[in-house]
Design an enzyme around this catalytic site. Structure first.
Site, short mmCIF file in Angstrom:
data_model
loop_
_atom_site.label_atom_id
_atom_site.label_comp_id
_atom_site.label_asym_id
_atom_site.label_seq_id
_atom_site.Cartn_x
_atom_site.Cartn_y
_atom_site.Cartn_z
N CYS A 113 0.81 -1.22 0.00
CA CYS A 113 0.00 0.00 0.00
C CYS A 113 0.85 1.27 0.00
CB CYS A 113 -0.95 -0.01 1.19
SG CYS A 113 -2.08 -1.42 1.20
N HIS A 250 -3.44 7.23 2.57
CA HIS A 250 -3.83 5.92 2.04
C HIS A 250 -5.26 5.64 2.47
CE1 HIS A 250 -4.01 1.78 1.05
NE2 HIS A 250 -3.84 1.32 2.28
N ASN A 280 -10.01 -0.21 -0.28
CA ASN A 280 -8.55 -0.16 -0.23
C ASN A 280 -8.00 -0.68 -1.55
OD1 ASN A 280 -5.82 -0.46 0.25
ND2 ASN A 280 -6.06 -1.45 2.24
#
Length: 323
Positions: A113, A250, A280
């Site tokens: 990520c 994020h 996500n």
């Protein structure tokens, strides 16, 4: 002083939208349960004809169009991804071919990520080192390919997508008033590798594997690690939370985003949040959120913007730039 200035942003999402209610016949969950714990309401899922390479190519073309450039203008492609089309060659090379770019060089970067933040700092170093003048930085993922669709604790969290920026070498004055990347901080700690990982790989199992996560453990570490790296970036840039115009974190979990912003003293109205739309999307989440905020006019030239991400490994990092 050479600065790496963003000249264009582009995004791409799969056609299929999967809403929380769609999970109710698959696993024991509900829209209310997912929204309450994550803030996610929907995500995009790639079809068979949509891949990390095709999504990355589409985002790249949109970024180039926004920058008023063509592939001929690009010297380097850095692709952040944990879901490449093949073990090798690098998916960045496939995107290079799809763009019709037969010069320069391209490679993948894997930091889960945090990948896009890592890729931005890598591109910045190539630009400031004189190895490239214009760099296409892409974050593209098809995490739906590595999900265990019977695991309700993970399958509801992730989506697919891509985002890209074009960075260009520009002469600055060496002050915080310059446009471009101003400061960055990267970290990793492999002692946490078993908290968020994929249980397969070419060298270990000979399989692709599925994503596994200790959700409570990730949440427990996330806010402290994000705070740590953001404060380090603030210190490197000589700025504070009050100086920011926009915080683009994020997009993993709204509770983590809210808690991090609160701990850092960043006002809620400065936080760009798209987790409700995309879920996500790993390395694609920061450029997708960036693309939304630029597209709707929130982020404008001269704004001070902070990018931040944390991912499996653990890896985490932040980039401070002036738009």
């Amino acid at each position: 002083m050479i600065r790496s200035v963003v000249r264009g942003v582009g995004t791409a999402l799969p056609r299929r939208v999967m809403r929380n209610a769609d999970f109710e016949g698959m696993v024991e969950t509900s829209d209310e349960w997912i929204v309450q714990r994550t803030g996610i309401r929907q995500r995009h899922i790639a079809s068979d004809d949509e891949t990390t390479a095709s999504l990355g190519e589409a985002a790249a073309r949109n970024a180039l169009a926004a920058a008023g450039m063509t592939p001929d203008d690009i010297d380097l492609i850095v692709l952040a991804t944990s879901t490449p089309n093949h073990t090798f060659p690098a998916t960045a090379v496939e995107i290079q071919e799809r763009l019709g770019m037969h010069h320069g060089f391209a490679f993948d970067q894997q930091a889960v990520c945090s990948g896009f933040v890592y890729a931005m700092t890598t591109a910045d170093l190539y630009i400031r080192g004189g190895q490239a003048r214009r760099v296409l930085v892409i974050g593209a993922e098809t995490f739906s390919r590595i999900l265990d669709w019977s695991d309700r604790t993970t399958c509801v969290l992730f989506g697919d997508g891509a985002g890209a920026v074009v960075l260009e070498a520009t002469e600055g004055q060496g002050t915080m008033a310059d446009r471009g990347i101003l400061a960055a901080s990267l970290r990793s700690d492999g002692t946490h590798k078993d908290k968020l990982y994929v249980d397969g790989g070419p060298s270990s199992t000979g399989t692709v594997g599925h994503l596994r996560m200790q959700g409570r453990e990730v949440f427990k570490h996330a806010v402290a690690m994000i705070t740590d790296v953001v404060e380090a970036t603030f210190a490197a840039g000589g700025v504070g939370a009050d100086d920011l115009d926009w915080f683009v974190p994020h997009q993993a979990n709204k509770r983590i985003i809210d808690a991090s912003a609160k701990k850092l003293g960043i006002a809620e109205d400065k936080v760009v949040t798209t987790v409700h739309l995309h879920g996500n999307t790993s390395a694609a989440s920061v450029p997708l959120a960036l693309g939304c905020a630029v597209g709707d006019g929130r982020i404008r030239e001269g704004d001070l913007v902070l990018l931040e991400a944390m991912g499996g490994g653990f890896t985490w990092g932040a980039v401070l730039l002036r738009w």
